[in-house]
Design an enzyme around this catalytic site. Structure first.
Site, PDB file in Angstrom:
ATOM      1  N   TYR A 188     -20.791  39.483 -11.992  1.00 33.71           N
ATOM      2  CA  TYR A 188     -21.022  38.097 -11.589  1.00 33.71           C
ATOM      3  C   TYR A 188     -20.299  37.788 -10.278  1.00 33.71           C
ATOM      4  O   TYR A 188     -20.880  37.177  -9.357  1.00 33.71           O
ATOM      5  CB  TYR A 188     -20.540  37.161 -12.697  1.00 33.71           C
ATOM      6  CG  TYR A 188     -20.900  35.710 -12.484  1.00 33.71           C
ATOM      7  CD1 TYR A 188     -22.197  35.261 -12.671  1.00 33.71           C
ATOM      8  CD2 TYR A 188     -19.922  34.781 -12.120  1.00 33.71           C
ATOM      9  CE1 TYR A 188     -22.527  33.921 -12.495  1.00 33.71           C
ATOM     10  CE2 TYR A 188     -20.243  33.452 -11.932  1.00 33.71           C
ATOM     11  CZ  TYR A 188     -21.549  33.022 -12.127  1.00 33.71           C
ATOM     12  OH  TYR A 188     -21.859  31.698 -11.943  1.00 33.71           O
ATOM     13  N   SER A 199     -20.018  29.841  -6.931  1.00 32.26           N
ATOM     14  CA  SER A 199     -19.032  29.614  -7.985  1.00 32.26           C
ATOM     15  C   SER A 199     -17.623  29.786  -7.418  1.00 32.26           C
ATOM     16  O   SER A 199     -17.416  30.533  -6.452  1.00 32.26           O
ATOM     17  CB  SER A 199     -19.245  30.623  -9.122  1.00 32.26           C
ATOM     18  OG  SER A 199     -18.148  30.657 -10.011  1.00 32.26           O
TER      19      SER A 199
END
Length: 253
Positions: A157, A144
């Site tokens: 995350y 990401s």
């Protein structure tokens, strides 16, 4: 894309979102595809059915990547039923809850790191013997752009994806001599269930399509646009590409 005929791919999280698009894309290029899913058997079976309807071959396997024994069992099934593995795509993922470091529950941290960091490590480890025998083996990690930003309220995350990328870069160097290509794709916001939840939580927008006009090229990134980069990385066109991280965000960051 060049033909992937004769190659077997395993895609974690392959029943939904980016994983589903990757599974369908690899199958369209000729690969036989194994889809690993955690809970949503219906979605995994639908992806398998869609691939079969298009003339491809696919299989679904239930396995939680954050469980070491399930990773080893999945690797044993792949080896026992197919005798080979050529492509591994780590696409399984879960979001964190958006809490500050001060307020993050330790259990949540363990779950997120388990899926994004420990899971890819232990599944890769279990499958390396098969991948090394492939002649050319490919591992692609779906990360990401969060590792470019590290925004507040995202520690679990961001930590998980950062650890995943560290694993990928290390693995690329260790396994190059065994014929493996190891690369990372790092999308921004993508039109998936997770992407829609993110936009709703951060922007208060119920319909992610409302972000099209403000997005590069007039639309929010689609799962298929991420899948196309994965398809390139495992193709003959990327025969000299390894240890790379490709950002897929339309140039936003």
């Amino acid at each position: 894309m060049s033909s992937l005929a004769g190659r077997l791919a395993l895609v974690t999280g392959g029943g939904r979102g980016i994983g589903r698009a990757v599974a369908r894309g690899l199958a369209a290029d000729g690969a036989e595809v194994a889809i690993a899913y955690r809970r949503d058997e219906e979605a995994a079976r639908k992806t398998v059915a869609d691939i079969a309807a298009a003339g491809g071959r696919a299989h679904a396997y239930q396995a939680s990547v954050d469980d070491l024994e399930q990773c080893r069992a999945l690797a044993a099934r792949i080896g026992g039923e197919h005798g080979r593995l050529d492509i591994l795509v780590h696409s399984a993922g879960i979001a964190s809850r958006g809490q500050s470091v001060a307020d993050t529950d330790p259990g949540e941290l363990a779950r997120v790191l388990g899926v994004h960091a420990f899971g890819p490590h232990q599944l890769t480890q279990a499958l390396l013997p098969l991948l090394r025998r492939a002649g050319r083996g490919d591992i692609v990690f779906v990360s990401s752009v969060i590792t470019d930003m590290y925004p507040p309220f995202s520690a679990p995350y961001a930590m998980g994806k950062a650890a995943m990328e560290a694993l990928a870069h290390t693995l690329a160097k260790e396994e190059r001599g065994n014929g493996l290509h190891v690369n990372i794709v790092a999308p921004g916001v993508v039109d998936t269930d997770m992407g829609r939840r993110l936009v709703r939580a951060t922007l208060g927008v119920d319909d992610i399509r409302q972000q099209d006009a403000a997005s590069p090229y007039g639309h929010v990134c689609s799962p298929e646009e991420v899948a196309d980069v994965v398809r390139f990385l495992v193709s003959d066109a990327a025969s000299y590409v390894t240890d790379q991280r490709i950002v897929i965000d339309g140039g936003t960051f």
